[in-house]
Motif scaffolding. Structure first.
Motif, PDB file in Angstrom:
ATOM      1  N   GLY A 110       0.829  -1.202   0.000  1.00  0.00           N
ATOM      2  CA  GLY A 110       0.000   0.000   0.000  1.00  0.00           C
ATOM      3  C   GLY A 110       0.861   1.249   0.000  1.00  0.00           C
ATOM      4  O   GLY A 110       1.879   1.317   0.691  1.00  0.00           O
ATOM      5  N   SER A 111       0.460   2.220  -0.774  1.00  0.00           N
ATOM      6  CA  SER A 111       1.228   3.459  -0.894  1.00  0.00           C
ATOM      7  C   SER A 111       0.885   4.418   0.239  1.00  0.00           C
ATOM      8  O   SER A 111      -0.289   4.662   0.524  1.00  0.00           O
ATOM      9  N   LEU A 112       1.919   4.979   0.886  1.00  0.00           N
ATOM     10  CA  LEU A 112       1.726   5.971   1.948  1.00  0.00           C
ATOM     11  C   LEU A 112       1.932   7.391   1.462  1.00  0.00           C
ATOM     12  O   LEU A 112       1.565   8.342   2.155  1.00  0.00           O
ATOM     13  N   VAL A 113       2.550   7.538   0.306  1.00  0.00           N
ATOM     14  CA  VAL A 113       2.826   8.863  -0.257  1.00  0.00           C
ATOM     15  C   VAL A 113       2.393   8.866  -1.716  1.00  0.00           C
ATOM     16  O   VAL A 113       2.299   7.818  -2.357  1.00  0.00           O
ATOM     17  N   PRO A 114       2.119  10.043  -2.288  1.00  0.00           N
ATOM     18  CA  PRO A 114       1.678  10.110  -3.688  1.00  0.00           C
ATOM     19  C   PRO A 114       2.735   9.590  -4.649  1.00  0.00           C
ATOM     20  O   PRO A 114       3.926   9.822  -4.469  1.00  0.00           O
ATOM     21  N   HIS A 115       2.279   8.874  -5.665  1.00  0.00           N
ATOM     22  CA  HIS A 115       3.154   8.374  -6.724  1.00  0.00           C
ATOM     23  C   HIS A 115       2.500   8.641  -8.066  1.00  0.00           C
ATOM     24  O   HIS A 115       1.273   8.688  -8.187  1.00  0.00           O
ATOM     25  N   GLU A 116       3.336   8.789  -9.069  1.00  0.00           N
ATOM     26  CA  GLU A 116       2.807   9.048 -10.402  1.00  0.00           C
ATOM     27  C   GLU A 116       2.029   7.850 -10.933  1.00  0.00           C
ATOM     28  O   GLU A 116       1.046   7.997 -11.627  1.00  0.00           O
ATOM     29  N   SER A 117       2.507   6.652 -10.639  1.00  0.00           N
ATOM     30  CA  SER A 117       1.871   5.431 -11.135  1.00  0.00           C
ATOM     31  C   SER A 117       1.457   4.558  -9.967  1.00  0.00           C
ATOM     32  O   SER A 117       2.259   4.229  -9.112  1.00  0.00           O
ATOM     33  N   LYS A 118       0.183   4.170  -9.913  1.00  0.00           N
ATOM     34  CA  LYS A 118      -0.304   3.315  -8.839  1.00  0.00           C
ATOM     35  C   LYS A 118       0.028   1.849  -9.086  1.00  0.00           C
ATOM     36  O   LYS A 118      -0.341   1.000  -8.298  1.00  0.00           O
ATOM     37  N   SER A 119       0.712   1.546 -10.185  1.00  0.00           N
ATOM     38  CA  SER A 119       1.197   0.188 -10.421  1.00  0.00           C
ATOM     39  C   SER A 119       2.711   0.167 -10.426  1.00  0.00           C
ATOM     40  O   SER A 119       3.323  -0.691 -11.035  1.00  0.00           O
ATOM     41  N   PRO A 176      -3.632   6.748  11.834  1.00  0.00           N
ATOM     42  CA  PRO A 176      -2.986   7.935  11.244  1.00  0.00           C
ATOM     43  C   PRO A 176      -1.634   8.268  11.879  1.00  0.00           C
ATOM     44  O   PRO A 176      -0.682   8.587  11.172  1.00  0.00           O
ATOM     45  N   SER A 177      -1.539   8.195  13.223  1.00  0.00           N
ATOM     46  CA  SER A 177      -0.268   8.535  13.867  1.00  0.00           C
ATOM     47  C   SER A 177       0.829   7.545  13.493  1.00  0.00           C
ATOM     48  O   SER A 177       1.999   7.927  13.331  1.00  0.00           O
ATOM     49  N   LEU A 178       0.473   6.271  13.318  1.00  0.00           N
ATOM     50  CA  LEU A 178       1.463   5.266  12.944  1.00  0.00           C
ATOM     51  C   LEU A 178       1.940   5.488  11.513  1.00  0.00           C
ATOM     52  O   LEU A 178       3.137   5.407  11.216  1.00  0.00           O
ATOM     53  N   LEU A 179       1.000   5.775  10.606  1.00  0.00           N
ATOM     54  CA  LEU A 179       1.379   6.053   9.221  1.00  0.00           C
ATOM     55  C   LEU A 179       2.266   7.290   9.140  1.00  0.00           C
ATOM     56  O   LEU A 179       3.276   7.307   8.420  1.00  0.00           O
ATOM     57  N   ASN A 180       1.927   8.330   9.892  1.00  0.00           N
ATOM     58  CA  ASN A 180       2.733   9.551   9.874  1.00  0.00           C
ATOM     59  C   ASN A 180       4.120   9.306  10.462  1.00  0.00           C
ATOM     60  O   ASN A 180       5.107   9.888  10.000  1.00  0.00           O
ATOM     61  N   THR A 219      -2.556   7.321   1.042  1.00  0.00           N
ATOM     62  CA  THR A 219      -1.798   8.570   1.038  1.00  0.00           C
ATOM     63  C   THR A 219      -2.471   9.676   1.847  1.00  0.00           C
ATOM     64  O   THR A 219      -1.791  10.512   2.429  1.00  0.00           O
ATOM     65  N   ASN A 220      -3.765   9.717   1.908  1.00  0.00           N
ATOM     66  CA  ASN A 220      -4.478  10.760   2.653  1.00  0.00           C
ATOM     67  C   ASN A 220      -5.074  10.223   3.947  1.00  0.00           C
ATOM     68  O   ASN A 220      -6.050  10.762   4.461  1.00  0.00           O
ATOM     69  N   ASN A 221      -4.460   9.140   4.467  1.00  0.00           N
ATOM     70  CA  ASN A 221      -4.976   8.448   5.649  1.00  0.00           C
ATOM     71  C   ASN A 221      -6.406   7.957   5.438  1.00  0.00           C
ATOM     72  O   ASN A 221      -7.188   7.840   6.377  1.00  0.00           O
ATOM     73  N   LEU A 222      -6.705   7.694   4.188  1.00  0.00           N
ATOM     74  CA  LEU A 222      -7.960   7.054   3.802  1.00  0.00           C
ATOM     75  C   LEU A 222      -7.609   5.889   2.887  1.00  0.00           C
ATOM     76  O   LEU A 222      -6.720   6.010   2.048  1.00  0.00           O
TER      77      LEU A 222
END
Length: 246
Positions: A110-119, A176-180, A219-222
């Motif tokens: 799972g992605s925690l930060v924005p990426h250009e490609s989700k694959s 959220p606190s763990l992801l951050n 990426t947005n804690n969602l």
């Protein structure tokens, strides 16, 4: 945990239940249909990620958990052995004692930060851990592969981006606190297996590489589920083929 103290002898102790005992019992029961295994196994989630042609031409093993195929003298493929690190590490213990020395894991993260490609597909060069399995192999909280000639050669041929990950065996406690907290450590992805694989390989001084494909999104804690499962499976299958060629 008490055995994590510096003066603990836990990591040097021999286990009461040794995998060799299980293997010897299996051999006496004639459960295995092979004498030896290739030194390298490619591990993934589903046998169908390996092409039907390769599965047809390979020898399917008996006696090992999951779906395992001996492709040739150099490679085997393992899948469907169970979910998460505990099932995987139990499987790797058996493969290790049967002669496998190199482990290539191809999974989803799972992605925690924005990426250009989700694959996007990448190699984990370091993985933090909140997984129980790792604590029984090492007192450390992060793990790296052994960067030797085997690792560097495979990395150079695959030409994949490297990143930092985090493994957990409690995905429903990703708060959220763990992801951050892990974002602040430059972690870009979360999975359930890689830290345990690296802890296992470090403990036994074996080669390992964890390759991940970005699947879901946090990426947005969602949580956003994967949008194209077919594309993810295609990327994983292509990576398996690339490893076989490498």
């Amino acid at each position: 945990m008490p055995f994590n103290s510096k003066d603990s002898n836990f990591y040097n102790e021999k286990s009461i239940l040794d995998i060799s005992m299980i293997i010897d019992w299996n051999k006496k029961q004639q459960k295995y249909n092979f004498q030896t295994l290739p030194q390298t196994t490619i591990i993934s989630l589903n046998k169908n990620l390996l092409t039907r042609k390769i599965r047809f031409l390979s020898k399917r093993t008996k006696g090992l958990s999951g779906d395992n195929y001996i492709i040739n003298n150099n490679f085997m493929y393992s899948s469907n052995f169970g979910n998460g690190a505990p099932a995987l590490i139990g499987h790797l213990e058996e493969l290790r004692h049967l002669g496998v020395k190199n482990f290539v894991f191809i999974g989803l993260a799972g992605s925690l930060v924005p990426h250009e490609s989700k694959s996007e597909i990448f190699i984990l060069k370091n993985t933090f851990s909140t997984s129980g399995c790792t604590a029984l192999y090492s007192p450390n909280d992060s793990f790296k592969p052994i960067e030797n000639e085997w690792y560097r050669n495979l990395k150079s041929k695959l030409k994949l981006t490297e990143t930092i990950g985090w493994s957990t065996d409690a995905p429903f406690r990703e708060t959220p606190s763990l992801l951050n907290y892990y974002r602040n450590k430059k972690v870009t992805h979360v999975d359930m297996e890689s830290a345990s694989i690296y802890a296992f390989s470090e403990f036994y001084k074996l080669n390992a590489m964890c390759i991940m494909v970005t699947a879901d999104d946090l990426t947005n804690n969602l949580w956003t589920p994967p949008k194209n499962i077919t594309k993810l499976n295609t990327r994983m299958s292509s990576t398996i083929n690339a490893c076989l060629k490498a």
